[in-house]
Motif scaffolding. Structure first.
Motif, short mmCIF file in Angstrom:
data_model
loop_
_atom_site.label_atom_id
_atom_site.label_comp_id
_atom_site.label_asym_id
_atom_site.label_seq_id
_atom_site.Cartn_x
_atom_site.Cartn_y
_atom_site.Cartn_z
N LEU A 187 4.26 16.09 5.75
CA LEU A 187 5.24 16.28 4.68
C LEU A 187 6.65 16.44 5.24
N LEU B 201 3.92 12.33 -3.56
CA LEU B 201 3.34 13.37 -2.73
C LEU B 201 1.85 13.50 -2.99
N CYS C 287 9.71 22.91 -0.70
CA CYS C 287 8.34 23.08 -1.16
C CYS C 287 7.83 24.43 -0.66
N GLU D 189 8.06 13.23 6.14
CA GLU D 189 8.45 12.46 4.96
C GLU D 189 9.74 12.99 4.34
N LEU E 289 -1.12 13.00 0.41
CA LEU E 289 -1.83 14.01 1.19
C LEU E 289 -3.14 13.44 1.71
N GLU F 105 -0.96 18.67 7.75
CA GLU F 105 -0.39 18.14 6.51
C GLU F 105 1.08 18.52 6.37
#
Length: 95
Positions: free
Chosen positions: A51, A6, A32, A54, A10, A47
């Motif tokens: 995430l 991670l 998260c 992913e 980013l 972002e």
């Protein structure tokens, strides 16, 4: 994806679409917790989309339900998160 992956994934200068489509996670699975300055929303949202794509479940303040106390709900989310992600910027240090 691991925490070490991670941190390398980013992309702060993202050029992805500014349209935000990630719903705030609310459930029992690992997630998260994301903290950011609202004035940085456009950058942060891109972002979060990355995430989410992913496979990360993302909790952020849009997940607070009407009628709930912000303080209590945020405290519970922080306590129960598997990963805490803080987007640091000049805006976030001033807020």
């Amino acid at each position: 994806m691991s925490v070490s992956t991670l941190s390398g994934s980013l992309n702060w200068m993202s050029t992805r679409s500014p349209h935000y489509s990630v719903r705030a996670y609310n459930g029992k699975e690992p997630f998260c917790f994301v903290s950011y300055a609202h004035s940085d929303s456009e950058l942060v949202y891109s972002e979060l989309e990355f995430l989410s794509g992913e496979g990360f479940r993302i909790y952020y303040d849009e997940g607070i339900h009407p009628g709930h106390t912000w303080h209590d709900e945020l405290a519970a989310a922080i306590e129960n998160c598997s990963l805490f992600v803080l987007f640091v910027s000049a805006n976030s240090t001033e807020s």
